[in-house]
Motif scaffolding. Structure first.
Motif, PDB file in Angstrom:
ATOM      1  N   ASN A 181       0.829  -1.211   0.000  1.00 43.41           N
ATOM      2  CA  ASN A 181       0.000   0.000   0.000  1.00 43.41           C
ATOM      3  C   ASN A 181       0.860   1.257   0.000  1.00 43.41           C
ATOM      4  OD1 ASN A 181      -3.103  -0.423   0.306  1.00 43.41           O
ATOM      5  ND2 ASN A 181      -2.169  -2.020   1.559  1.00 43.41           N
ATOM      6  N   GLU A 182       1.910   1.262   0.810  1.00 41.34           N
ATOM      7  CA  GLU A 182       2.801   2.423   0.853  1.00 41.34           C
ATOM      8  C   GLU A 182       3.481   2.639  -0.496  1.00 41.34           C
ATOM      9  OE1 GLU A 182       5.430   1.660   4.150  1.00 41.34           O
ATOM     10  OE2 GLU A 182       3.794   1.852   5.615  1.00 41.34           O
ATOM     11  N   ALA A 183       3.919   1.553  -1.130  1.00 41.30           N
ATOM     12  CA  ALA A 183       4.560   1.659  -2.447  1.00 41.30           C
ATOM     13  C   ALA A 183       3.563   2.181  -3.483  1.00 41.30           C
ATOM     14  CB  ALA A 183       5.115   0.306  -2.878  1.00 41.30           C
ATOM     15  N   ALA A 184       2.331   1.698  -3.444  1.00 40.85           N
ATOM     16  CA  ALA A 184       1.310   2.166  -4.384  1.00 40.85           C
ATOM     17  C   ALA A 184       0.991   3.645  -4.155  1.00 40.85           C
ATOM     18  CB  ALA A 184       0.039   1.315  -4.254  1.00 40.85           C
ATOM     19  N   ASP A 185       0.949   4.062  -2.894  1.00 41.29           N
ATOM     20  CA  ASP A 185       0.690   5.458  -2.570  1.00 41.29           C
ATOM     21  C   ASP A 185       1.840   6.354  -3.069  1.00 41.29           C
ATOM     22  OD1 ASP A 185      -1.686   4.704  -1.400  1.00 41.29           O
ATOM     23  OD2 ASP A 185      -0.951   4.906   0.673  1.00 41.29           O
ATOM     24  N   ARG A 186       3.073   5.906  -2.874  1.00 37.65           N
ATOM     25  CA  ARG A 186       4.233   6.687  -3.367  1.00 37.65           C
ATOM     26  C   ARG A 186       4.193   6.811  -4.883  1.00 37.65           C
ATOM     27  NH1 ARG A 186       6.951   3.680   0.407  1.00 37.65           N
ATOM     28  NH2 ARG A 186       7.786   2.258  -1.146  1.00 37.65           N
ATOM     29  N   GLN A 187       3.879   5.693  -5.548  1.00 36.37           N
ATOM     30  CA  GLN A 187       3.811   5.702  -7.005  1.00 36.37           C
ATOM     31  C   GLN A 187       2.695   6.637  -7.491  1.00 36.37           C
ATOM     32  OE1 GLN A 187       3.133   1.856  -8.792  1.00 36.37           O
ATOM     33  NE2 GLN A 187       3.953   2.505 -10.757  1.00 36.37           N
ATOM     34  N   ALA A 188       1.583   6.649  -6.810  1.00 33.12           N
ATOM     35  CA  ALA A 188       0.474   7.531  -7.188  1.00 33.12           C
ATOM     36  C   ALA A 188       0.862   8.995  -6.976  1.00 33.12           C
ATOM     37  CB  ALA A 188      -0.772   7.194  -6.377  1.00 33.12           C
ATOM     38  N   ASP A 189       1.590   9.275  -5.921  1.00 31.19           N
ATOM     39  CA  ASP A 189       2.033  10.647  -5.638  1.00 31.19           C
ATOM     40  C   ASP A 189       3.055  11.122  -6.666  1.00 31.19           C
ATOM     41  OD1 ASP A 189       0.396  10.774  -3.435  1.00 31.19           O
ATOM     42  OD2 ASP A 189       1.989  10.355  -1.977  1.00 31.19           O
ATOM     43  N   GLU A 190       3.881  10.205  -7.166  1.00 34.45           N
ATOM     44  CA  GLU A 190       4.926  10.560  -8.134  1.00 34.45           C
ATOM     45  C   GLU A 190       4.383  10.689  -9.552  1.00 34.45           C
ATOM     46  OE1 GLU A 190       7.800   7.463  -7.702  1.00 34.45           O
ATOM     47  OE2 GLU A 190       8.397   8.118  -5.698  1.00 34.45           O
ATOM     48  N   GLY A 191       3.340  10.003  -9.840  1.00 33.31           N
ATOM     49  CA  GLY A 191       2.921   9.924 -11.216  1.00 33.31           C
ATOM     50  C   GLY A 191       1.627  10.486 -11.525  1.00 33.31           C
TER      51      GLY A 191
END
Length: 136
Positions: A126-136
């Motif tokens: 979930n944290e990785a998906a959230d970071r990816q969403a914030d970056e992209g």
């Protein structure tokens, strides 16, 4: 699976989860809630003894009286829980798992164990998906 009109003839037959008309979907909706899992676990821990409504509520932090009532009504209707009322004022209401309910506890225990063992991995994903969403 067949339509509800011929469901009586099919009692005992296995359902088809992928059939939109299959009652298995509704059953999974009912037994797949956190409150159902907690109620079944609490009643299983007390088995074979009965548990009063107020005690169930106390042992299930966060559940509202209404949600517990709805959950127990559904479990009773499905034959997973038995309900006994003592005719006092106010009435004393007791619950316990049926044999069918105890068999559900076995299945839910496996699911709870899996969730507890893999929660850290799920949190990381979930944290990785959230970071990816914030970056992209």
């Amino acid at each position: 699976m067949t339509t509800s009109g011929s469901r009586a003839a099919d009692r005992g037959a296995r359902g088809d989860l992928f059939d939109p008309q299959c009652p298995t979907r509704q059953l999974l909706d009912r037994i797949g809630t956190k409150w159902t899992s907690m109620a079944v676990r609490t009643l299983a821990d007390a088995a074979p003894d009965e548990v009063r409504f107020a005690e169930l509520k106390r042992r299930m932090p966060g559940v509202s009286q209404k949600m517990l009532s709805v959950t127990l009504r559904s479990l009773t209707r499905d034959g997973l829980v038995s309900r006994r009322v003592e005719p006092t004022v106010p009435p004393r209401v007791f619950y316990r798992l049926t044999g069918l309910g105890l068999s559900l506890e076995t299945a839910l225990a496996g699911l709870r164990t899996w969730a507890e063992e893999h929660m850290a991995e799920i949190d990381q994903a979930n944290e990785a998906a959230d970071r990816q969403a914030d970056e992209g």
